[in-house]
Structure formats: C-alpha cells, structure tokens
Design an enzyme around this catalytic site. Structure first.
Site, mmCIF file in Angstrom:
data_model
loop_
_atom_site.group_PDB
_atom_site.id
_atom_site.type_symbol
_atom_site.label_atom_id
_atom_site.label_comp_id
_atom_site.label_asym_id
_atom_site.label_seq_id
_atom_site.Cartn_x
_atom_site.Cartn_y
_atom_site.Cartn_z
ATOM 1 N N CYS A 1 -1.306 1.933 -7.407
ATOM 2 C CA CYS A 1 -2.330 2.299 -6.413
ATOM 3 C C CYS A 1 -3.628 2.770 -7.041
ATOM 4 O O CYS A 1 -4.650 2.826 -6.362
ATOM 5 C CB CYS A 1 -1.789 3.371 -5.482
ATOM 6 S SG CYS A 1 -0.237 2.901 -4.752
ATOM 7 N N HIS B 1 -7.520 7.203 -2.005
ATOM 8 C CA HIS B 1 -6.386 6.308 -1.781
ATOM 9 C C HIS B 1 -5.710 6.711 -0.476
ATOM 10 O O HIS B 1 -5.446 7.889 -0.227
ATOM 11 C CB HIS B 1 -5.417 6.436 -2.962
ATOM 12 C CG HIS B 1 -4.131 5.696 -2.760
ATOM 13 N ND1 HIS B 1 -4.084 4.417 -2.258
ATOM 14 C CD2 HIS B 1 -2.834 6.064 -2.987
ATOM 15 C CE1 HIS B 1 -2.819 4.028 -2.190
ATOM 16 N NE2 HIS B 1 -2.047 5.001 -2.612
ATOM 17 N N ASN C 1 -0.610 2.194 3.684
ATOM 18 C CA ASN C 1 -0.929 2.260 2.253
ATOM 19 C C ASN C 1 -0.904 0.840 1.678
ATOM 20 O O ASN C 1 0.151 0.217 1.612
ATOM 21 C CB ASN C 1 0.127 3.161 1.577
ATOM 22 C CG ASN C 1 -0.059 3.275 0.076
ATOM 23 O OD1 ASN C 1 -0.828 2.530 -0.529
ATOM 24 N ND2 ASN C 1 0.665 4.196 -0.522
#
Ligand code: ACO
Length: 326
Positions: free
Chosen positions: A114, A246, A276
């Site tokens: 990520c 994020h 996500n």
C-alpha cells in the site's frame, strides 16, 4: 528534496460497485459491522479489466488532464502487488498501450504494497532528468482475496490512479521519506505458489491475502505520524493545506488526526466509496483532489501511507511557490 511538480492526475475504477449489503450475501458480515469498524460503504470489484487495463485508463486520464503530448514521457513507474503477470510488467504494458514503444522510456513496476505509490513517486522524482514521469498505482486485489474470509474481503477494492510529474524551477518541491521493516509475523501476507524442488509440475495452489487486523492497526497508527513528522522536518502541521492519506480505515485516520492535532476537515477521505485499493489508494485520492481543484498553486500537501512489508512513507508537496518562498 526534488524540484518536481505534479502537472496532471487521473484515475480509473471498474464498472462493478459492490455495496456492503451485497457482500453480506456472500460472506457472514453486515453493513453495520463494516461501516462502524472501517467506514467503508462500497468498493469496486473488477469483472473484466486487469491491473494493466485500469492502469492504462488512469494514465490516459492523467495525460489528458495535463494536456501534454504523451511523447514527453521518459519514465513509467507502476506500483502494484497484483500485476497481470510475473512478466511483462504492468509498466511495460502501459507503455505499449499508450503507443510509446518507440520512445526512449524506462518502465518498471514496484511492489511496496500500500506504500507502493509513494515509493514509486520518490523513485520517479529522483530518476527523472528530462521530460515527464508517469507514476501509477494500480491494483486488482480482488484476484487475491478469499471471499470466504470476512476478516479481509470486506476491506479491499480494485482501481488505479496516476499522476505526471515534471522537473520545474517555480518554487515547487517534493520532500520524501520511506521506510521498510520486515514483517516476520505475517501480519499482512500473501504467499506465492511455492517452489518446485522435485521438478515436477505440481498442481498450482491458490493463495490469498491474510491479515492480523489488530497488529496492522497498531502499526498504522504509529507509522503514519512518524512519516508525517519526518517530511515536516520541524515545520508546523498548521502550514499543511491538505493531507491525502492511504485509505485503509476511517478509525485509523481519526486516530492519526487526533494524535497529531490535524483536523479531519483537511484530510481527504474517499474510502467510504472505494475501500482500500492498496497502491492505488493514494493516487486515486490525489487524482480526485486534483479534479476537484483542491490542489492549487502555492499549496502545501502531504501524501502519507503504510502497508504490508511492512512499509511506510510520506511526501510533502510544495505545489508552486509557497508564501515562505516568495
Ligand atoms: N463482519 C462481521 N464480523 C467480523 C468481520 C466482518 N467482516 N470481520 C471480523 N469480524 C468479527 C471477528 O471475527 C471478531 O469476532 P469474535 O470477537 O467473535 O472473534 C469481531 O468481529 C471483532 O474482530 P476484531 O478483529 O477485534 O475487530 P476490530 O475492531 O479490530 O476491527 C479491523 C477489525 C477493521 C480489520 C481492524 O483491526 C483494522 O482496521 N485493522 C487494520 C486493517 C488495515 O488497515 N488493513 C490494511 C492495511 S495495509 C494494506 O492496506 C495492505
């Protein structure tokens, strides 16, 4: 610090929107549980487009938003943990898709989960000598999700975001910080298909992403403030106009906001819609902020992320000449 500037951004999402209600027909969960624990309401799951397709669409959007001739591109970096293939890379597929195979371009993929887009942005900024760099974060995480595992499958989505950067002398700059720390406890883990020591063609084993949610939560709420402090380098958070984090979990963002005394109203949040999307999460949010005119000349923006590996990173963007540099 690198004297580079974002000159365009774009994003692409698959056509299938999956609500929490829809997911609760597939796995033992509920809209109430997902919403209250994560803030996620829906995510997009790809039916036909692979990672390179989404990456290419996002790249075209970014090029259009910058209004440049794509032949100015000299560097294509794609952050992904879900490429279409072991090889060729998604970056090379994007180069071909843009019709730039005859151009002197260096193209490669980066996997830092990520945090990948932030790692890629730093690499691009430091590698770029002339022309323009195309930096993309793209994922089809749905390929590696176990749709029977409610601990993971409700959290993630597919998508891609892209931006173009160029070396400039107008007071713009990017300051980077990136860190890694080997995850020996498999807090976030997706093994490969395994070795073939007997040289026989064993049946391919399917492997999925697994996660120890609480461990990741604990890691995230110390990693994000660390990365932010590092790029601030002693400057006050008050000087920051916009934070693009994020998009993993609203509770993580609220925790970081409270811990650092940074108002949620300055935090860009779209995880309710997209879930996500791993390496695509920061660039999708960046492209949306760009599209909505939230990144203006003279502004001071922080991008920040964390992910499997473990990895964590941030980028402080001075977009055009700031008050302190005028
Ligand atoms: N629906 C319903 N119940 C669920 C679900 C679900 N989708 N998932 C777990 N549960 C249950 C658990 O089984 C557990 O039940 P039990 O008490 O009977 O055992 C209960 O809910 C509580 O589980 P917890 O793990 O304690 O829930 P928690 O409040 O910690 O929330 C969560 C879990 C949302 C995963 C949280 O730990 C978190 O956000 N962690 C960070 C996750 C993250 O950021 N991941 C991505 C990071 S890196 C990257 O992006 C690749």
């Amino acid at each position: 610090m690198e004297n580079v500037k974002i000159i365009g951004a774009g994003y692409a999402i698959p056509d299938q929107k999956v609500s929490n209600e829809k997911l609760s027909q597939v796995v033992d969960t509920s809209d109430e549980w997902i919403r209250s624990r994560t803030g996620i309401v829906s995510r997009y799951i790809s039916r036909q487009e692979n990672t390179s397709d989404l990456a290419l669409r996002a790249a075209k959007e970014a090029i259009q938003s910058a209004g440049i001739d794509s032949r100015m591109i000299r560097l294509i970096l794609v952050a992904t943990l879900t490429p279409d293939n072991y090889t060729p890379t998604v970056a090379c597929q994007v180069q071909a898709g843009l019709g730039l195979n005859d151009q002197p371009i260096m193209a490669f993929d980066i996997n830092a989960a990520c945090s990948g887009f932030l790692f890629a942005l730093e690499c691009a900024a430091s590698l770029l000598k002339e022309g323009v760099a195309l930096v993309i974060g793209a994922e089809t995480l749905s390929k590696i999700l176990d749709w029977n595992d409610r601990n993971t499958c409700v959290l993630f989505g597919d998508g891609a975001g892209a931006c173009l950067i160029q070396r400039v002398q107008d007071g713009s700059s990017m300051t980077f910080y990136a860190r890694s720390q080997g995850d020996v406890d498999h807090a976030l883990y997706c093994p490969d298909r395994g070795l073939q020591p007997d040289l026989v063609n064993q049946a391919q084993q399917k492997t999925y992403l697994s996660m120890k949610g609480r461990d990741v939560f604990r890691f995230a709420i110390q990693a994000m403030p660390d990365a932010i402090q590092q790029v601030l380098a002693g400057q006050s958070l008050d000087s920051v106009d916009l934070m693009i984090p994020h998009q993993a979990n609203i509770r993580i963002l609220e925790h970081v906001s409270k811990k650092m005394g940074f108002g949620m109203e300055k935090m860009f949040v779209n995880l309710d819609t997209f879930g996500n999307t791993s390496a695509a999460s920061v660039p999708i949010a960046l492209a949306q902020a760009w599209e909505q005119g939230k990144i203006q000349e003279g502004m001071h923006v922080i991008l920040v992320g964390f992910g499997a590996g473990f990895t964590w990173a941030a980028c402080r963007i001075q977009h055009g000449k700031g008050e302190d540099t005028q």
